[in-house]
Write an enzyme that holds these catalytic residues in place. Structure first.
Site, PDB file in Angstrom:
ATOM      1  N   ASP A 152       9.028   2.480   0.374  1.00  0.00           N
ATOM      2  CA  ASP A 152       7.593   3.423   1.291  1.00  0.00           C
ATOM      3  C   ASP A 152       8.450   2.970   2.145  1.00  0.00           C
ATOM      4  O   ASP A 152       7.628   2.230   3.421  1.00  0.00           O
ATOM      5  CB  ASP A 152       6.949   3.423  -0.021  1.00  0.00           C
ATOM      6  CG  ASP A 152       5.556   3.924   0.604  1.00  0.00           C
ATOM      7  OD1 ASP A 152       5.899   4.404   2.229  1.00  0.00           O
ATOM      8  OD2 ASP A 152       4.459   3.445   0.505  1.00  0.00           O
TER       9      ASP A 152
ATOM     10  N   LYS B 199       3.858   9.347   9.315  1.00  0.00           N
ATOM     11  CA  LYS B 199       3.154   8.244   9.954  1.00  0.00           C
ATOM     12  C   LYS B 199       4.183   9.231  11.598  1.00  0.00           C
ATOM     13  O   LYS B 199       4.057  10.436  11.182  1.00  0.00           O
ATOM     14  CB  LYS B 199       3.031   6.968  10.089  1.00  0.00           C
ATOM     15  CG  LYS B 199       2.548   7.254   9.266  1.00  0.00           C
ATOM     16  CD  LYS B 199       1.688   5.437   9.558  1.00  0.00           C
ATOM     17  CE  LYS B 199       1.144   4.259   8.150  1.00  0.00           C
ATOM     18  NZ  LYS B 199      -0.567   4.961   8.252  1.00  0.00           N
TER      19      LYS B 199
ATOM     20  N   TYR C 210       0.809  -1.218   0.070  1.00  0.00           N
ATOM     21  CA  TYR C 210      -0.511  -0.294   0.092  1.00  0.00           C
ATOM     22  C   TYR C 210       1.266   1.282   0.056  1.00  0.00           C
ATOM     23  O   TYR C 210       1.906   1.405   1.207  1.00  0.00           O
ATOM     24  CB  TYR C 210      -1.103  -0.223   1.447  1.00  0.00           C
ATOM     25  CG  TYR C 210      -1.718   1.443   1.375  1.00  0.00           C
ATOM     26  CD1 TYR C 210      -2.652   1.553  -0.276  1.00  0.00           C
ATOM     27  CD2 TYR C 210      -1.445   1.856   2.751  1.00  0.00           C
ATOM     28  CE1 TYR C 210      -3.686   2.528   0.361  1.00  0.00           C
ATOM     29  CE2 TYR C 210      -2.677   3.297   2.430  1.00  0.00           C
ATOM     30  CZ  TYR C 210      -3.607   3.316   1.153  1.00  0.00           C
ATOM     31  OH  TYR C 210      -4.569   4.806   1.804  1.00  0.00           O
TER      32      TYR C 210
END
Ligand SMILES: Cc1ncc(COP(=O)(O)O)c(C=O)c1O
Length: 456
Positions: A252, A280, A152
């Site tokens: 990522d 995050k 994702y």
């Protein structure tokens, strides 16, 4: 087994009522599709440390931690104090101009991440991967990207493909189909993405060689979903092949950044990607993203004079030579102050070592518990993130998860919600620096109660 799930019993009256109200004014009653679960998500009112408190007055030990963002737990005193003091001292929430913390944070990221020579900020992880891909396309002059099945990278067209395909549509294991994860993804966007099989170097190499002339970049989560680690030989091979073929390698690290190592998975594996996306934890609980990478690639976005796309005369020729990147809130001072305080906290007193120790303690005790009930189970993960997989077979990629007992896992997770352990059913566990031994004991006890409720 007739799974009788307590969360269905409607104890969460206020949550249910508020959710019904929300559904009237917010599609699906939720602001992020990923956060929905049936019968309805739980509406929270307050939080502190490792705990969430819902509108019905129930307390939960939180293992979602805003999908991993809150590595120091909720409302850490140092972060609250640093951000409020900083905001008072600068006299505003945002300047809308360059400011000092942008430089301080960039220097910190360059120090920590081997693959980062320069940095740009965004407001989310999604924007970070999106910009990394645009940079790669500009740098290589090629138009397609490779992405791994099950990974994702945010919710935009090129990468919202084959994140969670089912067995009927996923295609061959060694040559997966590109399966859209949303309505509204145009066919040409789907064609832009080539899906690769994670941890299968041979099949990945074949696909990369076949499409080398048109591939700008390969993007991946070095630890898939934050819990299935890449095999070291796989990552080493991928680095070697992409380098040989002139394809940029994008890590990522939105989940793994600061969670598996202060310097991300690239520091664990000792592999240097060309570009890195962060998010995050970097924002200390505030919305953030960052892209870092090789100087020669990153410099493609340097505007210089006359390259402003909004220049009044429209005659700027340089805009065609520059990779556009902008955002009203990019490099937000308060967000960066929270992020810098978070990193400082993590750098002090073996905090990361302690966090990993607590995570391993919880994993081990859960494994022992499930073994004592003869339920096939393993925990897999890295650093401060892990997942519970109800299977004893090796888990190396997305498809391996199909043969785990996900129905039982979901039922247990729903019991846990009733027993005061918060996690979106089937999601991964993220630990924080403030989860203590009492939390661990209560969590293991709650798992035991959940198992007993379902089986006995
Ligand atoms: C690996 C990865 N990349 C990108 C994103 C998107 O980040 P954001 O939700 O901040 O846009 C996420 C979010 O979960 C993620 O886990």
């Amino acid at each position: 087994m007739g799974l009788k799930v307590s969360f269905e019993s409607g104890k969460k009256v206020q949550s249910q009522g508020l959710f019904q109200k929300a559904e009237k004014v917010i599609p699906g009653g939720i602001s992020a599709n990923i956060k929905y679960f049936p019968p309805h998500p739980i509406v929270m009112e307050k939080a502190s440390g490792s705990k969430l408190f819902d509108v019905d007055g129930e307390e939960y030990i939180d293992y979602s931690l805003c999908y991993g963002a809150l590595i120091t737990g909720h409302g850490h005193e140092r972060i609250t104090s640093a951000t409020t003091k900083y905001m008072e001292s600068i006299g505003t929430a945002i300047f809308g101009t360059p400011h000092k913390l942008e430089i301080t944070m960039a220097e910190k990221l360059i120090e920590l991440y081997p693959g980062i020579d320069m940095v740009r900020y965004t407001n989310s992880g999604l924007e970070a991967t999106l910009f990394a891909i645009r940079l790669a396309i500009a740098y290589t002059g090629r138009g397609r990207i490779g992405k791994f099945e099950g990974h994702y990278h945010g919710g935009y067209n090129e990468v919202l493909v084959s994140v969670n395909p089912n067995e009927q549509e996923a295609g061959e294991a060694g040559n997966p189909s590109a399966v859209p994860e949303s309505k509204g993804i145009p066919e040409d966007k789907l064609n832009q993405t080539i899906i690769l099989p994670f941890n299968d170097l041979k099949a990945t190499e074949q696909l990369l060689r076949k499409h080398a002339h048109e591939l700008a970049a390969v993007i991946l989560e070095p630890v898939q979903g934050g819990f299935i680690p890449a095999e070291p030989e796989f990552l080493e091979g991928l680095r070697k092949i992409t380098k040989e073929l002139g394809i940029l390698l994008i890590f990522d690290e939105v989940k793994t950044g600061f969670r598996v190592h202060l310097g991300g998975a690239q520091s664990v594996y000792n592999i240097t990607p060309d570009l890195t996306a962060l998010g995050k934890v970097l924002g200390g609980g505030f919305p953030v993203g960052a892209i870092g990478g090789r100087r020669d690639i990153m410099m493609l976005s340097a505007p210089n004079a006359g390259s402003d796309v909004f220049s009044v005369d429209g005659k700027s020729h340089k805009k065609n030579d520059v990779v556009f990147h902008s955002g009203t809130y990019n490099g937000h001072p308060i967000v960066l102050s929270a992020g810098l305080e978070t990193i400082q906290l993590l750098e002090e007193d073996n905090t990361m070592g302690q966090l990993f120790m607590q995570t391993n303690k919880l994993r081990k005790q859960l494994e022992e518990l499930y073994a004592s009930y003869d339920i096939p189970m393993q925990t897999i993960g890295m650093g401060s993130i892990f997942n519970i997989v109800l299977s004893s077979n090796p888990i190396r990629n997305y498809r391996d998860m199909w043969q785990a007992d996900n129905k039982l896992r979901e039922a247990i997770d729903r019991e846990l919600l009733d027993l005061g352990v918060f996690l979106k059913p089937l999601n991964r566990y993220s630990m924080s620096t403030v989860h203590d031994n009492i939390d661990i004991r209560k969590t293991v006890d709650a798992h035991e109660k959940a198992i007993r409720r379902l089986y006995y």
